[in-house]
Design a protein around this motif. Structure first.
Motif, PDB file in Angstrom:
ATOM      1  N   THR A 134      18.820  69.126   8.601  1.00  0.00           N
ATOM      2  CA  THR A 134      19.611  70.357   8.496  1.00  0.00           C
ATOM      3  C   THR A 134      20.759  70.433   9.501  1.00  0.00           C
ATOM      4  OG1 THR A 134      18.064  71.612   9.883  1.00  0.00           O
ATOM      5  CG2 THR A 134      17.705  71.670   7.490  1.00  0.00           C
ATOM      6  N   THR A 135      20.727  69.615  10.528  1.00  0.00           N
ATOM      7  CA  THR A 135      21.857  69.634  11.467  1.00  0.00           C
ATOM      8  C   THR A 135      23.168  69.312  10.762  1.00  0.00           C
ATOM      9  OG1 THR A 135      21.524  67.325  12.131  1.00  0.00           O
ATOM     10  CG2 THR A 135      20.470  69.016  13.499  1.00  0.00           C
ATOM     11  N   TYR A 138      24.136  70.409   8.019  1.00  0.00           N
ATOM     12  CA  TYR A 138      24.599  71.555   7.242  1.00  0.00           C
ATOM     13  C   TYR A 138      24.871  72.794   8.090  1.00  0.00           C
ATOM     14  CZ  TYR A 138      23.150  68.616   3.411  1.00  0.00           C
ATOM     15  OH  TYR A 138      23.019  67.562   2.537  1.00  0.00           O
ATOM     16  N   ALA A 139      24.635  72.699   9.381  1.00  0.00           N
ATOM     17  CA  ALA A 139      24.857  73.849  10.267  1.00  0.00           C
ATOM     18  C   ALA A 139      26.351  74.012  10.513  1.00  0.00           C
ATOM     19  CB  ALA A 139      24.112  73.653  11.583  1.00  0.00           C
ATOM     20  N   THR A 140      26.896  75.105  10.022  1.00  0.00           N
ATOM     21  CA  THR A 140      28.334  75.334  10.171  1.00  0.00           C
ATOM     22  C   THR A 140      28.654  76.286  11.321  1.00  0.00           C
ATOM     23  OG1 THR A 140      28.229  77.091   8.509  1.00  0.00           O
ATOM     24  CG2 THR A 140      28.837  74.890   7.745  1.00  0.00           C
ATOM     25  N   GLU A 141      27.663  77.028  11.776  1.00  0.00           N
ATOM     26  CA  GLU A 141      27.865  77.954  12.891  1.00  0.00           C
ATOM     27  C   GLU A 141      27.236  77.369  14.151  1.00  0.00           C
ATOM     28  OE1 GLU A 141      26.823  82.117  11.945  1.00  0.00           O
ATOM     29  OE2 GLU A 141      26.502  81.343   9.915  1.00  0.00           O
ATOM     30  N   SER A 142      27.901  77.534  15.274  1.00  0.00           N
ATOM     31  CA  SER A 142      27.381  76.961  16.521  1.00  0.00           C
ATOM     32  C   SER A 142      26.035  77.583  16.895  1.00  0.00           C
ATOM     33  CB  SER A 142      28.387  77.104  17.656  1.00  0.00           C
ATOM     34  OG  SER A 142      28.659  78.456  17.921  1.00  0.00           O
ATOM     35  N   THR A 188      22.378  71.964   0.111  1.00  0.00           N
ATOM     36  CA  THR A 188      23.809  71.801  -0.154  1.00  0.00           C
ATOM     37  C   THR A 188      24.703  72.519   0.841  1.00  0.00           C
ATOM     38  OG1 THR A 188      23.740  73.712  -1.634  1.00  0.00           O
ATOM     39  CG2 THR A 188      23.435  71.532  -2.641  1.00  0.00           C
ATOM     40  N   ASP A 189      24.120  73.464   1.597  1.00  0.00           N
ATOM     41  CA  ASP A 189      24.923  74.242   2.533  1.00  0.00           C
ATOM     42  C   ASP A 189      24.006  74.824   3.607  1.00  0.00           C
ATOM     43  OD1 ASP A 189      23.553  76.313   1.252  1.00  0.00           O
ATOM     44  OD2 ASP A 189      25.306  77.064   0.197  1.00  0.00           O
ATOM     45  N   GLN A 190      24.604  75.588   4.514  1.00  0.00           N
ATOM     46  CA  GLN A 190      23.817  76.151   5.614  1.00  0.00           C
ATOM     47  C   GLN A 190      22.698  77.064   5.095  1.00  0.00           C
ATOM     48  OE1 GLN A 190      25.520  77.336   9.544  1.00  0.00           O
ATOM     49  NE2 GLN A 190      24.956  79.399   8.864  1.00  0.00           N
ATOM     50  N   HIS A 247      23.453  75.813  14.860  1.00  0.00           N
ATOM     51  CA  HIS A 247      23.287  74.447  15.373  1.00  0.00           C
ATOM     52  C   HIS A 247      22.476  74.453  16.669  1.00  0.00           C
ATOM     53  CE1 HIS A 247      24.337  70.398  16.764  1.00  0.00           C
ATOM     54  NE2 HIS A 247      24.535  70.148  15.487  1.00  0.00           N
TER      55      HIS A 247
END
Length: 148
Positions: free
Chosen positions: A29-30, A32-36, A81-83, A39
């Motif tokens: 999942t790392t 797909y992490a778009t927000e800090s 597919t995404d966060q 993450h």
């Protein structure tokens, strides 16, 4: 050498399997992490899962038994597919860990192992609740974490 009953040993090995899978899933999942903040939470959770995993391995080996190894990959049963879909997968991984640790609690009277299991159960339940809140899933908290 620690003594593990057959029931406690089986439950602990199942919890360890769930921890191995959780570490793998968090690694996936790392990507797909778009927000800090997401993450950072993933990285913190990986470290916590590794800590609990390593404790479980020590207990199993201390009882003279063989600890199950991590698999090279896990079937996650869903497309990531995404966060948002990644976080849904994290909730599932945490739920699996809760179930494993609750089973350990139900199958041992050993104070040290019960403490480890309670730590695993409560931290997994807390993380699952936080992930549900992150994606707006309700109810965010389960009434009885780890109950299958």
């Amino acid at each position: 050498m620690t003594e593990l009953s057959e029931e406690a040993g089986n439950a602990l090995r199942s919890a360890l399997d769930a921890e191995h899978a959780a570490v793998w899933v968090y690694g996936l999942t790392t990507a797909y992490a778009t927000e800090s903040r997401v993450h950072n939470a993933i990285n913190d959770a990986i470290e916590q899962h590794k800590r609990v995993r390593d404790t479980a391995v020590k207990v199993i080996r201390g009882a003279g038994q063989t600890a199950p190894s991590a698999q090279p990959a896990y079937d996650v049963g869903a497309q990531v597919t995404d966060q948002g879909s990644a976080i849904e997968l994290l909730v599932k991984a945490e739920t699996d860990c809760q179930t494993g640790w609750r089973s350990v609690l139900e199958n041992t009277d050993d104070p040290g192992l019960r403490s480890t299991a309670l730590d695993g159960l409560t931290t997994a339940a807390t993380r699952a609740t936080r992930w549900r809140l992150t994606i707006g899933q309700q109810p965010a908290a389960q009434a009885f974490p780890g109950q299958a």
